[in-house]
Design a protein around this motif. Sequence first.
Motif, mmCIF file in Angstrom:
data_model
loop_
_atom_site.group_PDB
_atom_site.id
_atom_site.type_symbol
_atom_site.label_atom_id
_atom_site.label_comp_id
_atom_site.label_asym_id
_atom_site.label_seq_id
_atom_site.Cartn_x
_atom_site.Cartn_y
_atom_site.Cartn_z
ATOM 1 N N TYR A 35 11.952 -19.118 1.402
ATOM 2 C CA TYR A 35 11.044 -19.492 0.323
ATOM 3 C C TYR A 35 11.146 -21.006 0.143
ATOM 4 O O TYR A 35 12.240 -21.523 -0.096
ATOM 5 C CB TYR A 35 11.442 -18.800 -0.974
ATOM 6 N N THR A 145 3.415 -23.905 -2.448
ATOM 7 C CA THR A 145 4.623 -23.143 -2.156
ATOM 8 C C THR A 145 4.348 -22.240 -0.962
ATOM 9 O O THR A 145 3.198 -21.852 -0.721
ATOM 10 C CB THR A 145 5.098 -22.277 -3.353
ATOM 11 N N THR A 147 6.139 -19.137 2.011
ATOM 12 C CA THR A 147 7.206 -18.265 2.505
ATOM 13 C C THR A 147 7.068 -18.158 4.014
ATOM 14 O O THR A 147 5.951 -18.085 4.548
ATOM 15 C CB THR A 147 7.171 -16.855 1.892
#
Length: 159
Positions: A35, A145, A147
């Motif tokens: 992450y 963001t 992952t």
Amino acid sequence: MNPLDRLSEIGLDLPEVSDPGGNYVSVNIRNNIAYVAIQFPILNGEYLYTGRLGNDLTTEEGYEAMKLCAMNVLAQINGKVGFEHLVGLNHIDAYFQASDDWDDSPEVVNGASDLFTAILGEKGQHTRAIFGVEKLPRNFSVGLTTTFTVLTVSREVFQ
């Protein structure tokens, strides 16, 4: 081809890895998922692309801002995990602040999506979500963001 070679081929260098702005880590690995904390359009410590899209910045500038966020994500992955441990990008969450009448967020977020697929190839294919927000830290226009799936190896590799 190695992601660093692809970057070089298109005339780009990874920016310096930035430090977290609070009590958190920039990359957190749980099992085989990495992450990456929100990345902003910062280039080697300089805050760029501040303001509201459609007001202070054009859609084209927003595209470049999101591309820079993606470059910072790649710098974090390379610095904290290593491209050799990368299985692939899973998902991105893109954030933007804009004027009320601006509605070109998909084009702006393509700045990140285009870069990820250009540099990582098939490993860069991903799903995404886009969020308009009232305010981002330091008045940044965009944030990102992500992952990733990484190879499961001993934790020491990622220190």
